[in-house]
Design a protein around this motif. Structure first.
Motif, PDB file in Angstrom:
ATOM      1  N   SER A 175       0.986   6.449  -7.169  1.00 16.42           N
ATOM      2  CA  SER A 175      -0.038   7.917  -6.959  1.00 16.42           C
ATOM      3  C   SER A 175       0.324   8.965  -7.546  1.00 16.42           C
ATOM      4  CB  SER A 175      -1.605   6.677  -6.278  1.00 16.42           C
ATOM      5  OG  SER A 175      -1.839   7.705  -5.681  1.00 16.42           O
ATOM      6  N   PRO A 181       0.793  -0.867  -0.053  1.00 23.84           N
ATOM      7  CA  PRO A 181       0.000  -0.141  -0.130  1.00 23.84           C
ATOM      8  C   PRO A 181       0.759   1.456  -0.271  1.00 23.84           C
ATOM      9  CG  PRO A 181      -0.392  -1.903   2.115  1.00 23.84           C
ATOM     10  CD  PRO A 181       0.254  -2.289   1.184  1.00 23.84           C
ATOM     11  N   ALA A 234      -3.981  -3.547  -3.014  1.00 20.03           N
ATOM     12  CA  ALA A 234      -2.337  -3.821  -3.096  1.00 20.03           C
ATOM     13  C   ALA A 234      -2.110  -5.412  -2.476  1.00 20.03           C
ATOM     14  CB  ALA A 234      -1.109  -3.038  -1.933  1.00 20.03           C
ATOM     15  N   LEU A 249      -4.609   8.071  -4.240  1.00 16.26           N
ATOM     16  CA  LEU A 249      -4.812   6.966  -3.699  1.00 16.26           C
ATOM     17  C   LEU A 249      -5.102   7.213  -2.579  1.00 16.26           C
ATOM     18  CD1 LEU A 249      -3.366   3.319  -4.694  1.00 16.26           C
ATOM     19  CD2 LEU A 249      -5.722   4.907  -5.220  1.00 16.26           C
ATOM     20  N   LEU A 290       2.370   1.104  -3.673  1.00 13.95           N
ATOM     21  CA  LEU A 290       0.818   1.591  -4.227  1.00 13.95           C
ATOM     22  C   LEU A 290       0.210   3.820  -4.438  1.00 13.95           C
ATOM     23  CD1 LEU A 290      -1.626  -0.509  -4.261  1.00 13.95           C
ATOM     24  CD2 LEU A 290       0.007   0.666  -6.617  1.00 13.95           C
ATOM     25  N   ALA A 339      -6.039   1.810  -1.020  1.00 16.74           N
ATOM     26  CA  ALA A 339      -4.237   1.377  -1.618  1.00 16.74           C
ATOM     27  C   ALA A 339      -4.131   0.015  -1.288  1.00 16.74           C
ATOM     28  CB  ALA A 339      -2.890   2.815  -0.807  1.00 16.74           C
ATOM     29  N   ALA A 340      -4.434   0.046   0.372  1.00 18.18           N
ATOM     30  CA  ALA A 340      -5.018  -0.996   1.099  1.00 18.18           C
ATOM     31  C   ALA A 340      -5.273  -2.205   0.307  1.00 18.18           C
ATOM     32  CB  ALA A 340      -5.450  -1.066   2.764  1.00 18.18           C
ATOM     33  N   GLU A 384      -5.897   5.625   2.089  1.00 17.07           N
ATOM     34  CA  GLU A 384      -5.452   4.634   2.422  1.00 17.07           C
ATOM     35  C   GLU A 384      -6.205   3.340   2.476  1.00 17.07           C
ATOM     36  OE1 GLU A 384      -3.157   5.044   6.741  1.00 17.07           O
ATOM     37  OE2 GLU A 384      -2.955   7.267   5.818  1.00 17.07           O
TER      38      GLU A 384
END
Lengths: 127, 127
Positions: free
Chosen positions: A49, A42, B33, B24, A45, B29-30, B26
């Motif tokens: 982004s 995460p 991911a 993104l 990512l 993103a989690a 959190e």
């Protein structure tokens, strides 16, 4: 930082047919898995982004670090993994390192995952 | 296998703007991911491509295992991770379990990674 410092994993991603076209061979699967592994975190990512959504430009590492509850060496490690995957590149200027996205690898991964081209080709072939 | 057994990670992937559109948050993103982590392994990528490239159909786990130098429980574990990521689904019939791809999640990930839509939107906005 020179290109020679890092093995850029994503460079050969263009070689691969899409996931729904044919079974992957071992070599291509290993190459692509490294890029997806880089995306499988995460923090990475979110960093990607932040970099990729910066219109026409670069992002200083000094702008990214405050968004995370992590040390700058940890952020720099995550950015190095994104760079090794061929997803971003960077340049040091003075105190700071500036990052930008490499859209080709992102678009190659998108083409690999999309099932729409294969579906269209199948419809075309059977029409 | 029932839907209740597994948390399907990929279901919310449709919610996310593409990587080059905006940073993104959190939570998203989690979620993403976890799906990319499922793709970040060469055995899982090969399994997924074997399933997704089977035209109009399903693949028996008994057809996939001989392609790998791995035990059937190991292959089944990798398939379970693909299923938890929302990339494939399966059904047991008699002795064997049959798998099929879920193209929606693949296409959602492709749309997330593609920088082309964002680039087109930017050109449109500035034209």
């Amino acid at each position: 930082m020179s290109k020679q410092e890092l093995e850029v994993i994503g460079q050969d991603a263009a070689c691969c047919p899409e996931v729904s076209a044919a079974p992957l061979d071992e070599r291509r699967a290993a190459e692509l898995a490294k890029v997806f592994k880089a995306l499988g975190d995460p923090v990475r990512l979110r960093l990607l982004s932040m970099i990729a959504s910066r219109r026409g430009g670069e992002v200083c590492v000094c702008e990214m670090t405050p968004a995370f509850d992590l040390s700058q060496p940890t952020i720099s490690h995550h950015l190095k993994l994104l760079r090794q995957a061929g997803l971003v590149d960077c340049e040091r200027r003075g105190t700071w390192v500036y990052y930008w996205a490499l859209p080709d690898v992102l678009d190659q991964l998108a083409a690999f995952l999309s099932t729409r081209q294969t579906a269209a080709a199948t419809v075309g072939a059977t029409a």
